[in-house]
Design a protein around this motif. Structure first.
Motif, PDB file in Angstrom:
ATOM      1  N   SER A 115      -1.742   2.806  -5.386  1.00  0.00           N
ATOM      2  CA  SER A 115      -0.281   2.820  -5.482  1.00  0.00           C
ATOM      3  C   SER A 115       0.158   2.930  -6.933  1.00  0.00           C
ATOM      4  CB  SER A 115       0.300   1.542  -4.867  1.00  0.00           C
ATOM      5  OG  SER A 115       0.023   1.459  -3.487  1.00  0.00           O
ATOM      6  N   TYR A 130       0.856  -1.185   0.000  1.00  0.00           N
ATOM      7  CA  TYR A 130       0.000   0.000   0.000  1.00  0.00           C
ATOM      8  C   TYR A 130       0.889   1.230   0.000  1.00  0.00           C
ATOM      9  CZ  TYR A 130       1.028  -0.535   5.015  1.00  0.00           C
ATOM     10  OH  TYR A 130       1.664  -0.702   6.214  1.00  0.00           O
ATOM     11  N   LEU A 131       0.266   2.379  -0.010  1.00  0.00           N
ATOM     12  CA  LEU A 131       0.979   3.643  -0.190  1.00  0.00           C
ATOM     13  C   LEU A 131       1.053   4.411   1.125  1.00  0.00           C
ATOM     14  CD1 LEU A 131       2.037   5.130  -2.825  1.00  0.00           C
ATOM     15  CD2 LEU A 131      -0.099   6.413  -2.749  1.00  0.00           C
TER      16      LEU A 131
END
Length: 208
Positions: free
Chosen positions: A169, A134-135
């Protein structure tokens, strides 16, 4: 927090400088030993694998480690310190292994994937591999630049990190000018053999 990163090193079976390095970051609550079991399935015997343990203890178990806290009341606690520690460690690898960052792939799973994307975009690495990651919010604030090519892979049935996290992302990375290769798999929050085969192809094509 540990002052440096301890790690597992899996070297080629011959006494010479490896073709390239693959660094893999484990997820929240896992450890380097968990990742080591996957190496034979990647089938890159001329590469050296370095598997660091995250610097923080996992709050819910004795053997797990954490790159930072993911509990809601402490979300992201330790991230800044962990990022700097990882950057310093990665920058020390060439003097310790003889392999430059330009022939080093940084990869990670889940929380390790988030660390890979965050730290990896700030270093002149050969490539990045984000598995079920994930970001971090800070990545979206980067300016466009010359970033390493990035492979993002995710399960469509991931119940821990939803698929939309991978899509975000990908989209943010592409907006920064990152060359992104993106794959979805019919699976949950895991690493499967199909994913490892895609990883292997990406590494071979990227390192050359």
């Amino acid at each position: 927090m540990t002052p440096t990163l301890d790690f597992i090193r899996v070297s080629p079976p011959k006494n010479q400088t490896p073709d390239a390095l693959i660094v893999t970051l484990h997820g929240w609550g896992a450890n380097a030993q968990d990742v080591a079991s996957l190496i034979p399935h990647v089938n890159l015997p001329d590469y050296e694998f370095l598997l660091p343990n995250a610097p923080y203890p996992y709050p819910h178990g004795d053997t797990g480690r954490a790159w930072y806290d993911l509990r809601a009341e402490n979300m992201y606690d330790g991230l800044i310190e962990s990022k700097q520690l990882l950057i310093d460690w990665l920058q020390s690898l060439e003097s310790n292994t003889g392999v430059p960052l330009s022939r080093t792939i940084l990869s990670g799973f889940s929380q390790g994937g988030a660390m890979t994307l965050d730290v990896g975009l700030s270093l002149p690495l050969a490539g990045l591999v984000v598995m079920s990651g994930y970001l971090h919010p800070s990545v979206a604030t980067l300016n466009k630049g010359n970033f390493p090519p990035t492979l993002i892979m995710h399960g469509t049935q991931d119940e821990v990190v939803p698929l939309k996290a991978a899509i975000k992302s990908r989209d943010v990375a592409q907006s920064l000018g990152v060359a992104v290769e993106y794959h979805e798999f019919a699976m949950g929050h895991e690493i499967n053999f199909q994913m490892l085969e895609v990883l292997r192809t990406f590494v071979v094509n990227t390192i050359g």
